[in-house]
Design a protein around this motif. Structure first.
Motif, PDB file in Angstrom:
ATOM      1  N   ASN A  97       0.865  -1.220  -0.232  1.00 35.16           N
ATOM      2  CA  ASN A  97       0.023   0.137   0.065  1.00 35.16           C
ATOM      3  C   ASN A  97       0.665   1.373   0.134  1.00 35.16           C
ATOM      4  O   ASN A  97       0.256   2.368  -0.011  1.00 35.16           O
ATOM      5  N   SER A  98       2.284   1.063  -0.255  1.00 31.90           N
ATOM      6  CA  SER A  98       3.014   2.351  -0.148  1.00 31.90           C
ATOM      7  C   SER A  98       4.269   1.830  -1.120  1.00 31.90           C
ATOM      8  O   SER A  98       4.321   0.513  -1.342  1.00 31.90           O
ATOM      9  N   ARG A 133       7.396   1.999  -0.105  1.00 35.74           N
ATOM     10  CA  ARG A 133       8.162   1.159   0.676  1.00 35.74           C
ATOM     11  C   ARG A 133       7.870  -0.297   0.854  1.00 35.74           C
ATOM     12  O   ARG A 133       8.526  -1.378   0.737  1.00 35.74           O
ATOM     13  N   GLU A 134       6.578  -0.470   0.937  1.00 36.54           N
ATOM     14  CA  GLU A 134       6.020  -1.684   0.725  1.00 36.54           C
ATOM     15  C   GLU A 134       6.213  -2.450  -0.416  1.00 36.54           C
ATOM     16  O   GLU A 134       6.375  -3.725  -0.342  1.00 36.54           O
ATOM     17  N   ARG A 179      -5.107   2.569   8.046  1.00 38.85           N
ATOM     18  CA  ARG A 179      -5.233   1.320   6.925  1.00 38.85           C
ATOM     19  C   ARG A 179      -6.573   0.548   6.914  1.00 38.85           C
ATOM     20  O   ARG A 179      -6.974  -0.046   6.134  1.00 38.85           O
TER      21      ARG A 179
END
Length: 352
Positions: free
Chosen positions: A186-187, A189-190, A300
């Motif tokens: 969801n980002s 970085r993820e 989230r």
């Protein structure tokens, strides 16, 4: 194998006799000597209870024998096991288990007349039949206990989940393999983490991220992405460093863990329309409650969903695992009637 129950009045034919109830996880096992209260009604008497570290024993038989030798003073011939895994023939198989469980060998070694097996999160679902007695600290949502389906989620050695669905008889617990659902970043970085853990693309289970070992995997992956050498070697070490603010990558790992847990819980709450609440079970989450509350979990859990208004009304609590597993297993066992439970046959496959 789930049976709807509404209260704990004993079925006709269930004797008031002690029995063993064991909640066997990948890291810890909780064992109790229990019986239906002679007074009847909803009560269960807990005659003895202990928690054991699985790593201290070569198998479940040795652990149960230790408990019986230390705590039990009368013959016990019945046992109910709440455990993750899948049953193949007489063996409970689970990738996260400390050791395999051979039901036939266990029955013979313990001189048991009967072993009943249910999923560990199914047992937790039955433990939450009276949610006001289960405690738990409110993480987000209203401080209420509304009616409706209840979701129980537990990131520990693995990632388990079950849903308790209300009905006219009191409730029906559905086990799931939700921990094996595809992790959805969801980002940015993820996405980097996903690319590192699955460089060729493809499947990555939520359990690889949202669990105790998953947290350690997150930390090691972030170290790799930053060109650092990881020095923390346990999930507890990562959470302690994050809480102390002594390691930036440990803090980032915990942040990603909590955010991913929020997405996971929100998706399941939508799936089951869990108006009755979400319970995050286990000592692991309880130990990082302050970090969880400051995290992006709630954002989230709610963010970008068409049913946001519904999810805002869903209470989310963090509850100690404690005795809930053995209590839920005992409720299931007594309500079915010991003579009606078929050993080694009526088994629900659990979260691996």
């Amino acid at each position: 194998m789930n049976v709807a129950i509404d209260h704990l009045d004993r079925p006709e034919g269930v004797p008031v006799m002690p029995f063993l109830a064991a909640d066997v996880g990948g890291t810890y096992a909780r064992i109790a000597l229990m019986r239906a209260s002679p007074a009847g009604g909803r009560d269960i008497d807990v005659l003895a209870y202990r928690r054991f570290a699985c790593a201290d024993f070569s198998g479940l038989t040795e652990m149960l024998k230790t408990f019986v030798a230390d705590e039990v003073h009368t013959p016990v011939r019945h046992c109910v096991l709440a455990c993750a895994g899948q049953v193949m023939d007489d063996e409970v198989l689970n990738d996260n288990s400390a050791w395999p469980i051979d039901l036939r060998q266990l029955s013979e070694a313990m001189v048991l007349d009967e072993i009943a097996v249910l999923n560990d999160f199914e047992a937790l679902g039955y433990a939450f039949d009276n949610r006001t007695d289960c405690g738990g600290r409110l993480l987000c949502g209203p401080d209420a206990h509304p009616e409706g389906p209840v979701l129980v989620i537990g990131p520990g050695t693995g990632l388990g989940a079950a849903a308790r669905l209300p009905d006219s008889a009191g409730g029906h617990v559905l086990t799931t393999e939700a921990g094996q659902m595809d992790f959805a970043p969801n980002s940015l970085r993820e996405r980097d983490v996903l690319a590192q853990l699955a460089p060729g693309g493809g499947y990555l289970a939520y359990e690889r991220i949202v669990s105790g070992p998953g947290l350690l995997t997150l930390y090691a992956t972030l170290c790799t992405l930053r060109g650092k050498v990881p020095w923390l070697t346990t999930p507890e070490g990562v959470t302690e460093a994050a809480a102390a603010g002594s390691d930036a990558l440990a803090m980032e790992a915990v942040e990603i863990f909590c955010a991913a847990l929020g997405s996971f819980a929100g998706s399941l709450a939508m799936t089951f329309m869990s108006a009755g609440g979400v319970y995050l079970a286990g000592g692991f989450l309880n130990s990082i409650f302050a970090l969880l509350r400051r995290s992006a979990f709630e954002e989230r859990f709610l963010h970008g969903r068409s049913v946001r208004a519904f999810l805002q009304r869903v209470p989310v609590r963090v509850s100690e695992h404690g005795r809930n597993g053995v209590l839920g297993a005992a409720k299931w066992y007594l309500k079915r009637g010991m003579s009606d439970v078929k050993p080694r046959q009526e088994v629900v496959a659990g979260s691996p």
